[in-house]
Design an enzyme around this catalytic site. Structure first.
Site, PDB file in Angstrom:
ATOM      1  CD1 TRP A  98     -11.047  -3.225  20.776  1.00  0.00           C
ATOM      2  CD2 TRP A  98     -12.280  -5.133  20.353  1.00  0.00           C
ATOM      3  NE1 TRP A  98     -11.536  -3.550  19.224  1.00  0.00           N
ATOM      4  CE2 TRP A  98     -12.110  -4.556  19.040  1.00  0.00           C
ATOM      5  CE3 TRP A  98     -13.312  -6.487  20.348  1.00  0.00           C
ATOM      6  CZ2 TRP A  98     -12.628  -5.312  17.838  1.00  0.00           C
ATOM      7  CZ3 TRP A  98     -13.361  -6.795  19.243  1.00  0.00           C
ATOM      8  CH2 TRP A  98     -13.216  -6.283  17.921  1.00  0.00           C
TER       9      TRP A  98
ATOM     10  CG  ASP B 222      -7.419  -7.856  24.049  1.00  0.00           C
ATOM     11  OD1 ASP B 222      -6.660  -7.937  23.055  1.00  0.00           O
ATOM     12  OD2 ASP B 222      -8.564  -7.501  23.700  1.00  0.00           O
TER      13      ASP B 222
ATOM     14  CE  LYS C  22      -7.138  -5.786  15.351  1.00  0.00           C
ATOM     15  NZ  LYS C  22      -7.849  -5.588  16.449  1.00  0.00           N
TER      16      LYS C  22
END
Ligand code: PLP
Length: 360
Positions: free
Chosen positions: A102, A172, A196
């Protein structure tokens, strides 16, 4: 009705009481005669839902008064471009710490908007640890330093907060937001997709220090301009109303669980159960450095890849789904976000023991 133990990395399992409440309110929210989905975002009903969701997030995370909370769209992948568009002009360059798939994507996307310096990169070690800050090559002239606090795919997590001095730290937090207490004042900006750990997909939360806004590149789409969104209470365009409503219910549920300290204790207990079992077994293994292991996403491999399909089949038969690891890592991955119960992890460990006894 039977609900599965859903170990999906995202969209992920949600607290059952929240789903029940949403079901009960589906056709008529609080006597309004409407579903939340049918409400004008400018009506008093939705404005109250929106305000409550923001207030709960501020309370749970302890967001200081000089930060704006924005409810946007585009997901964390959208933010990979939206962050540099809004922040990189102050210096034209940014530092990225690459600890997994990511943060790699974040770094690559940002390079389209300015000069990107990779301050640290752990790919040579297969993204299995968090590099110590003294190894980072930071540029004091950078507009910001970007990290991913929890790498959802590799299962590595920051268990300390970097100190970047006067250079704002951007994180993030898509896969670990609200999983533990965070000192928001140590960050310039935090972003996270909701799906999530705090709600359905379609909603992206951005928490940004006020002085960092107002420097967007001219190419920035208006809907993605933090300053414009802040001036319009995240209603410059129509916000993802239903996702905001569900997130508000989830946050209320988290508050009822006892807030962030209680949630962290719950998450630690679940993760400990799984890691202790993995470490005591010679049949399964997790490749991540112990001090950097994620409390949210636990990748593990079986002794022999040829058993993977059997393992997944047996898990499915016991009502445990979405345990297949990401293709870049292989093996298995159990995502155990806030809404995963201790019973879910106990059931998984029990199944792993039986499978090991049969095939080990
Ligand atoms: C899931 C995830 C993303 C991608 O989010 P989208 O909503 O698909 O844009 C980005 N970063 C992290 C850390 C994630 O877990």
């Amino acid at each position: 009705m039977t609900r599965v133990f859903n170990f999906s990395p995202g969209p992920a399992t949600l607290p059952e009481p929240v789903l029940r409440q949403a079901a009960g309110e589906m056709l008529d929210w609080h006597g309004s005669g409407m579903s939340v989905m049918e409400m004008s975002h400018r009506g008093k009903e939705f404005i109250s839902i929106h305000a409550e969701a923001e207030a709960l997030l501020r309370e749970l995370m302890g967001v200081p008064a000089n930060y704006k909370v924005l409810f946007m769209q585009g997901g964390a992948i959208g933010e990979n471009a939206i962050v540099p568009m809004n922040l990189i002009s102050r210096g034209g360059k940014a530092d990225y710490v690459v600890t997994g798939e990511w943060s790699r994507r974040s770094q690559k996307e940002a390079a389209r908007f300015g000069q990107v310096n990779v301050a640290a990169d752990t790919e040579a070690g297969h993204f299995t640890h968090i590099p110590k800050q003294k190894e980072w090559k930071l540029d004091p002239g950078a507009a910001y330093v970007h990290i991913c606090s929890n790498e959802t795919i590799g299962g590595v997590q920051f268990h300390w907060t970097p100190d970047t001095g006067r250079v704002p730290l951007v994180a993030d937090m898509s896969s670990d937001i609200l999983s533990r207490p965070v000192d928001v004042s140590k960050y310039g900006l935090i972003y996270a997709g909701a799906q999530k750990n705090m709600g359905p997909s379609g909603l992206t939360v951005v928490i940004v220090r006020e002085d960092l806004m107002g420097h967007a590149l001219p190419v920035t789409p208006s809907a993605f301009n933090y300053q414009l969104q802040a001036e319009n209470d995240s209603m410059y365009n129509t916000p993802p109303t239903y996702a905001i409503y569900i997130m508000g219910l989830v946050l209320k549920h988290f508050k009822g669980m006892g807030g962030m300290a209680a949630i962290e204790a719950h998450n630690k207990a679940k993760a400990r159960l799984l890691y202790d079992y993995l470490d005591g077994s010679s049949f399964y293994r997790n490749p991540v450095a112990k001090e950097d292991r994620s409390l949210m996403n636990v990748p593990f491999k079986l002794k022999d890849d040829a058993l993977d399909a059997d393992f997944l089949k047996g898990a499915q038969a016991r009502g445990m789904i979405q345990l297949k690891g990401h293709r870049s890592v292989g093996g298995m991955r159990a995502s155990i976000y806030n809404a995963m119960s201790l019973e879910g992890v106990q059931a998984l460990v029990q199944y792993m023991k039986e499978f090991e006894a049969q095939h080990g």
